[in-house]
Enzyme design. Structure first.
Site, mmCIF file in Angstrom:
data_model
loop_
_atom_site.group_PDB
_atom_site.id
_atom_site.type_symbol
_atom_site.label_atom_id
_atom_site.label_comp_id
_atom_site.label_asym_id
_atom_site.label_seq_id
_atom_site.Cartn_x
_atom_site.Cartn_y
_atom_site.Cartn_z
ATOM 1 N N GLY A 10 0.819 -1.216 0.000
ATOM 2 C CA GLY A 10 0.000 0.000 0.000
ATOM 3 C C GLY A 10 0.850 1.262 0.000
ATOM 4 N N ASP A 55 -2.184 -13.514 4.453
ATOM 5 C CA ASP A 55 -3.394 -12.684 4.461
ATOM 6 C C ASP A 55 -3.779 -12.512 5.923
ATOM 7 N N GLN A 80 -8.874 -2.973 4.671
ATOM 8 C CA GLN A 80 -9.754 -2.486 3.601
ATOM 9 C C GLN A 80 -9.900 -1.025 3.982
ATOM 10 N N SER A 124 -7.109 5.410 12.946
ATOM 11 C CA SER A 124 -7.511 6.443 11.992
ATOM 12 C C SER A 124 -8.332 7.554 12.628
ATOM 13 N N GLU A 126 -10.742 8.771 11.275
ATOM 14 C CA GLU A 126 -12.153 8.454 10.989
ATOM 15 C C GLU A 126 -12.873 7.987 12.251
ATOM 16 N N TYR A 157 -16.050 1.071 8.167
ATOM 17 C CA TYR A 157 -14.583 1.143 8.246
ATOM 18 C C TYR A 157 -14.155 1.708 9.594
ATOM 19 N N PHE A 196 -9.133 7.417 -3.770
ATOM 20 C CA PHE A 196 -9.241 8.453 -2.734
ATOM 21 C C PHE A 196 -9.324 9.806 -3.428
ATOM 22 N N VAL A 197 -10.042 10.757 -2.793
ATOM 23 C CA VAL A 197 -10.448 11.938 -3.547
ATOM 24 C C VAL A 197 -9.261 12.751 -4.081
ATOM 25 N N LYS A 200 -7.750 10.947 -7.037
ATOM 26 C CA LYS A 200 -8.733 10.926 -8.128
ATOM 27 C C LYS A 200 -8.670 12.270 -8.870
ATOM 28 N N ARG A 229 -10.735 18.102 5.507
ATOM 29 C CA ARG A 229 -9.791 17.107 6.003
ATOM 30 C C ARG A 229 -8.480 17.786 6.392
ATOM 31 N N GLU A 294 -21.526 10.926 6.527
ATOM 32 C CA GLU A 294 -20.283 11.631 6.171
ATOM 33 C C GLU A 294 -19.540 12.071 7.436
HETATM 34 P P1 NAP Z 1 -3.715 1.280 1.224
HETATM 35 O O1 NAP Z 1 -2.860 1.971 0.233
HETATM 36 O O2 NAP Z 1 -5.143 0.997 0.892
HETATM 37 O O3 NAP Z 1 -2.979 -0.099 1.613
HETATM 38 C C1 NAP Z 1 -3.652 -1.108 2.295
HETATM 39 C C2 NAP Z 1 -2.764 -2.330 2.335
HETATM 40 O O4 NAP Z 1 -3.485 -3.389 2.997
HETATM 41 C C3 NAP Z 1 -2.366 -2.886 0.956
HETATM 42 O O5 NAP Z 1 -1.030 -3.303 1.004
HETATM 43 C C4 NAP Z 1 -3.289 -4.090 0.811
HETATM 44 O O6 NAP Z 1 -2.789 -5.095 -0.033
HETATM 45 C C5 NAP Z 1 -3.297 -4.580 2.244
HETATM 46 N N1 NAP Z 1 -4.368 -5.536 2.529
HETATM 47 C C6 NAP Z 1 -5.691 -5.362 2.326
HETATM 48 N N2 NAP Z 1 -6.352 -6.471 2.703
HETATM 49 C C7 NAP Z 1 -5.428 -7.355 3.150
HETATM 50 C C8 NAP Z 1 -5.497 -8.662 3.667
HETATM 51 N N3 NAP Z 1 -6.641 -9.305 3.812
HETATM 52 N N4 NAP Z 1 -4.341 -9.288 4.050
HETATM 53 C C9 NAP Z 1 -3.145 -8.649 3.892
HETATM 54 N N5 NAP Z 1 -3.018 -7.396 3.402
HETATM 55 C C10 NAP Z 1 -4.160 -6.763 3.033
HETATM 56 O O7 NAP Z 1 -3.731 2.098 2.606
HETATM 57 P P2 NAP Z 1 -2.725 3.230 3.132
HETATM 58 O O8 NAP Z 1 -3.235 4.558 2.709
HETATM 59 O O9 NAP Z 1 -1.341 2.840 2.835
HETATM 60 O O10 NAP Z 1 -2.996 3.138 4.697
HETATM 61 C C11 NAP Z 1 -2.265 2.232 5.510
HETATM 62 C C12 NAP Z 1 -3.070 1.939 6.766
HETATM 63 O O11 NAP Z 1 -3.320 3.148 7.473
HETATM 64 C C13 NAP Z 1 -4.447 1.328 6.518
HETATM 65 O O12 NAP Z 1 -4.711 0.450 7.585
HETATM 66 C C14 NAP Z 1 -5.392 2.523 6.581
HETATM 67 O O13 NAP Z 1 -6.693 2.097 6.964
HETATM 68 C C15 NAP Z 1 -4.716 3.336 7.664
HETATM 69 N N6 NAP Z 1 -4.912 4.778 7.598
HETATM 70 C C16 NAP Z 1 -4.654 5.439 6.436
HETATM 71 C C17 NAP Z 1 -4.780 6.821 6.406
HETATM 72 C C18 NAP Z 1 -4.503 7.587 5.138
HETATM 73 O O14 NAP Z 1 -4.934 8.752 5.054
HETATM 74 N N7 NAP Z 1 -3.769 7.029 4.180
HETATM 75 C C19 NAP Z 1 -5.174 7.522 7.563
HETATM 76 C C20 NAP Z 1 -5.416 6.804 8.731
HETATM 77 C C21 NAP Z 1 -5.253 5.431 8.754
HETATM 78 P P3 NAP Z 1 -3.139 -5.145 -1.631
HETATM 79 O O15 NAP Z 1 -2.095 -4.302 -2.285
HETATM 80 O O16 NAP Z 1 -3.042 -6.580 -1.938
HETATM 81 O O17 NAP Z 1 -4.528 -4.585 -1.803
HETATM 82 O O1 G4F Z 2 -10.299 10.577 0.054
HETATM 83 P P1 G4F Z 2 -11.383 9.977 0.845
HETATM 84 O O2 G4F Z 2 -12.017 8.747 0.287
HETATM 85 O O3 G4F Z 2 -10.794 9.746 2.297
HETATM 86 P P2 G4F Z 2 -11.497 9.534 3.728
HETATM 87 O O4 G4F Z 2 -12.885 9.067 3.608
HETATM 88 O O5 G4F Z 2 -11.276 10.784 4.509
HETATM 89 O O6 G4F Z 2 -10.628 8.334 4.326
HETATM 90 C C1 G4F Z 2 -9.204 8.342 4.245
HETATM 91 O O7 G4F Z 2 -8.681 8.969 5.404
HETATM 92 C C2 G4F Z 2 -8.951 8.287 6.631
HETATM 93 C C3 G4F Z 2 -8.316 9.108 7.761
HETATM 94 O O8 G4F Z 2 -9.180 10.160 8.123
HETATM 95 C C4 G4F Z 2 -8.352 6.889 6.560
HETATM 96 F F1 G4F Z 2 -8.551 6.236 7.735
HETATM 97 C C5 G4F Z 2 -8.978 6.122 5.405
HETATM 98 O O9 G4F Z 2 -8.341 4.845 5.302
HETATM 99 C C6 G4F Z 2 -8.735 6.894 4.109
HETATM 100 O O10 G4F Z 2 -7.347 6.884 3.846
HETATM 101 O O11 G4F Z 2 -12.543 11.067 1.067
HETATM 102 C C7 G4F Z 2 -12.255 12.337 1.614
HETATM 103 C C8 G4F Z 2 -13.507 13.215 1.496
HETATM 104 C C9 G4F Z 2 -14.768 12.533 2.017
HETATM 105 O O12 G4F Z 2 -15.496 13.450 2.782
HETATM 106 C C10 G4F Z 2 -15.558 12.178 0.760
HETATM 107 O O13 G4F Z 2 -16.973 12.178 0.934
HETATM 108 O O14 G4F Z 2 -13.749 13.467 0.116
HETATM 109 C C11 G4F Z 2 -15.133 13.329 -0.146
HETATM 110 N N1 G4F Z 2 -15.301 13.029 -1.571
HETATM 111 C C12 G4F Z 2 -15.941 13.832 -2.454
HETATM 112 N N2 G4F Z 2 -15.960 13.260 -3.675
HETATM 113 C C13 G4F Z 2 -14.891 11.931 -2.222
HETATM 114 C C14 G4F Z 2 -15.299 12.075 -3.552
HETATM 115 N N3 G4F Z 2 -14.186 10.854 -1.801
HETATM 116 C C15 G4F Z 2 -13.888 9.899 -2.728
HETATM 117 N N4 G4F Z 2 -13.155 8.828 -2.340
HETATM 118 N N5 G4F Z 2 -14.284 9.994 -4.038
HETATM 119 C C16 G4F Z 2 -14.992 11.059 -4.504
HETATM 120 O O15 G4F Z 2 -15.364 11.127 -5.682
#
Ligand code: NAP
Ligand code: G4F
Length: 342
Positions: A10, A55, A80, A124, A126, A157, A196-197, A200, A229, A294
């Site tokens: 990831g 896994d 996830q 998180s 969240e 989530y 993620f937004v 995207k 955010r 939301e």
């Molecule tokens: P990510 O890019 O979606 O990566 C998720 C990872 O989990 C990928 O390597 C995925 O593998 C693996 N995974 C999913 N299901 C699995 C399973 N059943 N067994 C083993 N591995 C599995 O997420 P990220 O943005 O790097 O975030 C890392 C962690 O921080 C996550 O737990 C996320 O919820 C948390 N987090 C993220 C944020 C953020 O803003 N990025 C903020 C707060 C917390 P594949 O490549 O095979 O799909």
């Molecule tokens: O980019 P998002 O999908 O991130 P979200 O929901 O904040 O979650 C991310 O951050 C969390 C930490 O606070 C992590 F735990 C989680 O794993 C993930 O990394 O959405 C951000 C905002 C939301 O309010 C959503 O409703 O953007 C809004 N949004 C508007 N249009 C959209 C879209 N989000 C997505 N994914 N796609 C859209 O088209």
């Protein structure tokens, strides 16, 4: 030192693996079998790391790898992790994002090395959901979240992450396991998942620019533009994970920038960076991307991480957006060689 990273493929896993390698660690990455390649974020470091298939929903594979690899540190970044998807696949989200953590904690407990392993869990912001605290600012009251803000999760989530968060605390208190949770606010990067937004938006901009800003290019379809955010860069945040694990006592920390911006403000900066001031006609609001519930507002105060760990973010919001746009413009241009001549 030897570290296992669950979720190495990831966004965060790839940056954390780079950081640990730089610090001289042996890195073991756990990857699950899927029908398409998932190693693209770590291809450049593959020769330096060990990959083991597993896994986190499979308790046997988790306990076997922890016994066989004898790690000093375990980082669980696997989940996830898409909030919108969690409304569509709540059961899978629960099994991976909550159940997987239980599997790791139980495996550590029965590993025979419970006192020699330090564990990091990716919690998180969240989990705060609709809750915030208030404090006086210069002109108005400021809404914020920190370690003392009560949780009020708004999605399957976030509920799964909160269950995992409590499991980590409970295994620390009950069995003395060195287990800490980083309550990380949103962090993005050039490697951010494309659903993620932020990514995207920047990926769309890259392809739009590579098309020559073609008027026929399909619109960018988004949901709620008013959500706010606290967005940082993943490179800064993985440093925070490592610093938590190096502290002598396990604890939970908020990692955030202390600033908040709306999706609309992200769009403003991203489009401006490629010379577009009036982006509104390029974006279509699509109900498909609204969520059943939301999280409207996140702004984290990382005072504890700063005070105890000395952690600071180095990359500003504007730099983050511009880095993501530049990277996606460059990638899209390289994928459209026909446009290189234009
Ligand atoms: P990510 O890019 O979606 O990566 C998720 C990872 O989990 C990928 O390597 C995925 O593998 C693996 N995974 C999913 N299901 C699995 C399973 N059943 N067994 C083993 N591995 C599995 O997420 P990220 O943005 O790097 O975030 C890392 C962690 O921080 C996550 O737990 C996320 O919820 C948390 N987090 C993220 C944020 C953020 O803003 N990025 C903020 C707060 C917390 P594949 O490549 O095979 O799909
Ligand atoms: O980019 P998002 O999908 O991130 P979200 O929901 O904040 O979650 C991310 O951050 C969390 C930490 O606070 C992590 F735990 C989680 O794993 C993930 O990394 O959405 C951000 C905002 C939301 O309010 C959503 O409703 O953007 C809004 N949004 C508007 N249009 C959209 C879209 N989000 C997505 N994914 N796609 C859209 O088209």
């Amino acid at each position: 030192m030897r570290a296992i990273i669950f979720g190495i493929t990831g966004q965060d896993g790839s940056y954390l693996a780079e950081l640990l390698l730089k610090k001289g660690y042996e890195v073991v990455g756990i990857t699950r079998r899927v029908s398409v390649p998932t190693l693209n974020r770590i291809n450049h470091i593959l020769p330096k790391i060990k990959i083991v298939e597993g896994d986190i929903t499979d308790a046997f594979s988790v306990s076997n790898v922890i016994k066989e690899e004898e790690p000093d540190e375990i980082y669980n970044l696997a989940a996830q992790s898409h909030v919108g998807t969690s409304f569509k696949q709540p059961s899978l989200t629960w099994d991976v994002t909550a159940g997987g953590v239980l599997n790791i904690l139980e495996a550590i407990r029965y590993s025979g090395r419970k006192d020699d392993i330090k564990f990091y869990q990716a919690s998180s912001s969240e989990m705060f959901g609709k809750n915030y605290n208030l404090r006086e600012g210069f002109a108005e009251m400021i809404k914020y979240q920190d370690e003392k803000t009560p949780f009020m999760p708004q999605s399957p989530y976030a509920i799964a992450k909160l269950a995992a968060h409590h499991l980590v605390r409970n295994y620390r208190d009950s069995y003395g396991i060195f287990a800490c949770s980083g309550i990380l606010f949103n962090h993005e990067s050039e490697r951010r998942g494309e659903k993620f937004v932020t990514r995207k938006i920047t990926k769309w901009i890259g392809e739009f620019v590579a098309s020559g800003m073609n008027k026929e290019f399909p619109a960018l379809r988004l949901g709620n533009l008013d959500a706010k955010r606290d967005w940082g860069h993943a490179e800064d945040y993985v440093r925070g994970m490592w610093e938590m694990v190096q502290h002598e006592m396990p604890n939970d920390y908020v990692v955030a920038t202390g600033e908040t911006y709306s999706v609309r403000q992200f769009l403003d900066i991203a489009f401006k960076h490629v010379g577009i001031d009036d982006w509104q006609h390029l974006v279509v609001i699509d109900p498909e991307f609204y969520r059943p519930a939301e999280v409207d507002y996140l702004l984290g105060i990382p005072a504890k991480a700063k005070r105890v760990l000395g952690w600071e973010p180095h990359i500003s919001f504007e730099q983050l957006v511009e880095r993501m746009v530049d990277s996606d413009v460059e990638t899209a241009r390289l994928q459209r060689p026909d446009l290189q001549r234009v």
